[in-house]
Design an enzyme around this catalytic site. Sequence first.
Site, short mmCIF file in Angstrom:
data_model
loop_
_atom_site.label_atom_id
_atom_site.label_comp_id
_atom_site.label_asym_id
_atom_site.label_seq_id
_atom_site.Cartn_x
_atom_site.Cartn_y
_atom_site.Cartn_z
N HIS A 1 0.82 -1.25 0.20
CA HIS A 1 0.11 -0.03 0.12
C HIS A 1 0.84 1.33 -0.06
CE1 HIS A 1 -3.69 -2.36 0.82
NE2 HIS A 1 -2.93 -2.85 1.68
N ASN B 1 -5.73 5.98 -6.57
CA ASN B 1 -6.71 7.23 -6.18
C ASN B 1 -5.89 8.51 -6.61
OD1 ASN B 1 -4.95 6.37 -3.80
ND2 ASN B 1 -6.20 7.44 -2.73
N ASP C 1 -8.96 1.71 -2.91
CA ASP C 1 -8.30 2.33 -1.70
C ASP C 1 -9.08 2.36 -0.38
OD1 ASP C 1 -5.93 2.81 -0.36
OD2 ASP C 1 -5.68 4.60 -0.97
N ASP D 1 1.20 1.21 4.39
CA ASP D 1 0.14 2.28 4.29
C ASP D 1 0.67 3.74 3.88
OD1 ASP D 1 -2.60 2.28 4.07
OD2 ASP D 1 -2.97 3.10 6.14
#
Length: 426
Positions: A65, A99, A156, A309
């Site tokens: 991520h 995104n 996402d 993340d």
Amino acid sequence: MERINYLIKSATIIDPKSSFNGQKRDVLISGNKIISIKKRVSIKEPHIEIKSKNLHISPGFLDLHTRIGEPGLEFKEDFNSGLKAAAQGGFTGIVHMPNTIPPIQNSSDIRSTIKKTEKNIVDVFPTGCLTKNTEGKEITEIYDMIKSGAVAFTDDKKSIENAIVMNIAMEYSKQFNTVIMSTCYDTNLCREGQINEGKFSTLLGMKGIPEIAEYIKIARDIELTKYSNGKIHISTVSTKKSFDLIKQAKKQGINISCDISAHQLILSDDMLTDFNTNLKIFPPARGKKRIKEIIKQIKEGNIDVISSDHTPVEIEKKKCSFNNADFGIIGLETTFSICNSILKNHISLEKIIELLSINPRKILNIAYPTIELNKIANITIFDPDQKWTYLEKNIKSKSKNSPFINQEFTGKIIGILNKGKIYLNN
């Protein structure tokens, strides 16, 4: 391109899939291939020597991520800064979230991402939006994006509310043998939520994000995966009930995997009393006992991956009131060090490498670069015992939104070696 020789001296090899696992060896790489692994390698040709006390090497880390704002949000992070941050953190590959503005949602977007980054030392594996404009209403052209190189599909942090849309997506994923990555939460249950719902949200007078918002949606997506016989990966799981649901689903043979982000091993809601916006994350930092639960789940093998993340946020969206601040922290440069510092007394170094390197590739069907003779060299170089302090001046990311600045960690990345190139940390 000129072929360069690299000689890594006296390195302890940490690779559960290698016949050299746990052994101290010299490793000679010519171009992008491992050509010798011996107790002592001598070379007369020109070469770059990598030598350091307590040197360790493993197959390169892959982050599941990573948010890089290119295209459209380059002021947060561009490929140049983001991939330097990845290299600094020991990642030889990142999975790029879609995104952006415009979002990555067709085959030309996927090809453009690959083309822009193909010469970088860090591999970029693009994902495509699962639904058009991440609006949760209509499925994107999944097959076209797979043919162009997309490794997974995700909206996402936007959870898909419509169960029919999610079911159709799972049918597609099964048909094309790809994976859906989902951050699960019920939008209505956590609307306007700021931090974990509990003692501290009450104490601080902030709207809470309840645990039920997560596990109610995970329960739905497990049932949909079972119904469609599809495949799902649940991102950044944060509650005990969620972990229990996933564990039960795995026992039933449902094709499900999950990850946590590294900062979930260290952050808890009791740290929020000074309203530090760098601690505003999604899912929110839960109670202190949740950290113990996460470590237990890792030891039991229920958590498959630890990700960064990585979420760059510009200073204006963090230097503001807590309610107005954006969620997210940067994580690429601290992921390994957090994992190593927190987990070294609970699991083996091999298990940490499994969480950062083996399992991310297994989930996405990406070839694993084992450290063996005549294999491609895709290597992370590190010292698991070195203490170091994370300083703002050394951050490679364009954004500086981290709560870990000036924190000391145990376990330092020395560099990476990939595609016949080397990156060594400053």
